[in-house]
Design an enzyme around this catalytic site. Structure first.
Site, mmCIF file in Angstrom:
data_model
loop_
_atom_site.group_PDB
_atom_site.id
_atom_site.type_symbol
_atom_site.label_atom_id
_atom_site.label_comp_id
_atom_site.label_asym_id
_atom_site.label_seq_id
_atom_site.Cartn_x
_atom_site.Cartn_y
_atom_site.Cartn_z
ATOM 1 N N ASP A 30 0.849 -1.184 0.000
ATOM 2 C CA ASP A 30 0.000 0.000 0.000
ATOM 3 C C ASP A 30 0.891 1.243 0.000
ATOM 4 O O ASP A 30 1.885 1.304 0.723
ATOM 5 C CB ASP A 30 -0.903 -0.009 1.236
ATOM 6 C CG ASP A 30 -2.030 0.996 1.141
ATOM 7 O OD1 ASP A 30 -1.739 2.214 1.046
ATOM 8 O OD2 ASP A 30 -3.194 0.580 1.175
ATOM 9 N N GLN A 93 -14.779 2.802 1.017
ATOM 10 C CA GLN A 93 -14.111 2.330 -0.197
ATOM 11 C C GLN A 93 -13.779 3.542 -1.055
ATOM 12 O O GLN A 93 -14.669 4.263 -1.504
ATOM 13 C CB GLN A 93 -15.000 1.361 -0.983
ATOM 14 C CG GLN A 93 -14.308 0.797 -2.197
ATOM 15 C CD GLN A 93 -15.163 -0.193 -2.975
ATOM 16 O OE1 GLN A 93 -16.349 -0.371 -2.692
ATOM 17 N NE2 GLN A 93 -14.561 -0.829 -3.963
ATOM 18 N N HIS A 99 -10.593 -4.968 -3.418
ATOM 19 C CA HIS A 99 -9.250 -5.228 -2.910
ATOM 20 C C HIS A 99 -9.325 -5.633 -1.454
ATOM 21 O O HIS A 99 -10.224 -5.227 -0.723
ATOM 22 C CB HIS A 99 -8.313 -4.035 -3.104
ATOM 23 C CG HIS A 99 -8.795 -2.756 -2.528
ATOM 24 N ND1 HIS A 99 -9.814 -2.007 -3.084
ATOM 25 C CD2 HIS A 99 -8.389 -2.063 -1.436
ATOM 26 C CE1 HIS A 99 -10.005 -0.911 -2.369
ATOM 27 N NE2 HIS A 99 -9.164 -0.927 -1.345
#
Length: 113
Positions: A30, A93, A99
């Site tokens: 990330d 989201q 994901h």
């Protein structure tokens, strides 16, 4: 989707720190980690959210769920980890491509948010 950032990352069109990849999924770090280990698992097929899954996606989702433990082991998350799937606006989201966040190497708190 042509302009989906996760589609581009999964296809290698945008450089990223790839942790794992196969024909169905990509796993990468990330860009704004919330834990010492924070990776994202995305299907290479564009699916906007959990709400957009269809019966034809059973194999894909089973593959993703079973791969989580392998990724956690590869990342050294022997003491535990958290998985998160945000869905929709209230679920926070922000990228509309399904994901799974895999977070670890720190004590997680509850409630999460």
């Amino acid at each position: 989707m042509e302009d989906c950032i996760f589609c581009k990352l999964a296809k290698g069109e945008i450089p990223t720190d790839m942790v794992y990849e196969d024909d169905l999924i990509s796993v990468f770090r990330d860009a704004a980690p919330e834990a010492p280990v924070h990776v994202l698992m995305v299907p290479k097929k564009h699916v906007a959210s959990l709400n957009d899954l269809e019966d034809a996606d059973r194999e894909l989702m089973g593959h993703m769920m079973l791969k989580i433990k392998d990724i956690a082991a590869k990342e050294g998350l022997d003491n535990g980890y958290r998985t998160v799937i945000n869905t929709g606006e209230d679920g926070q989201q922000t990228v509309h491509h399904l994901h799974i966040h895999i977070l670890g190497r720190r004590k997680m708190t509850w409630p999460p948010g």
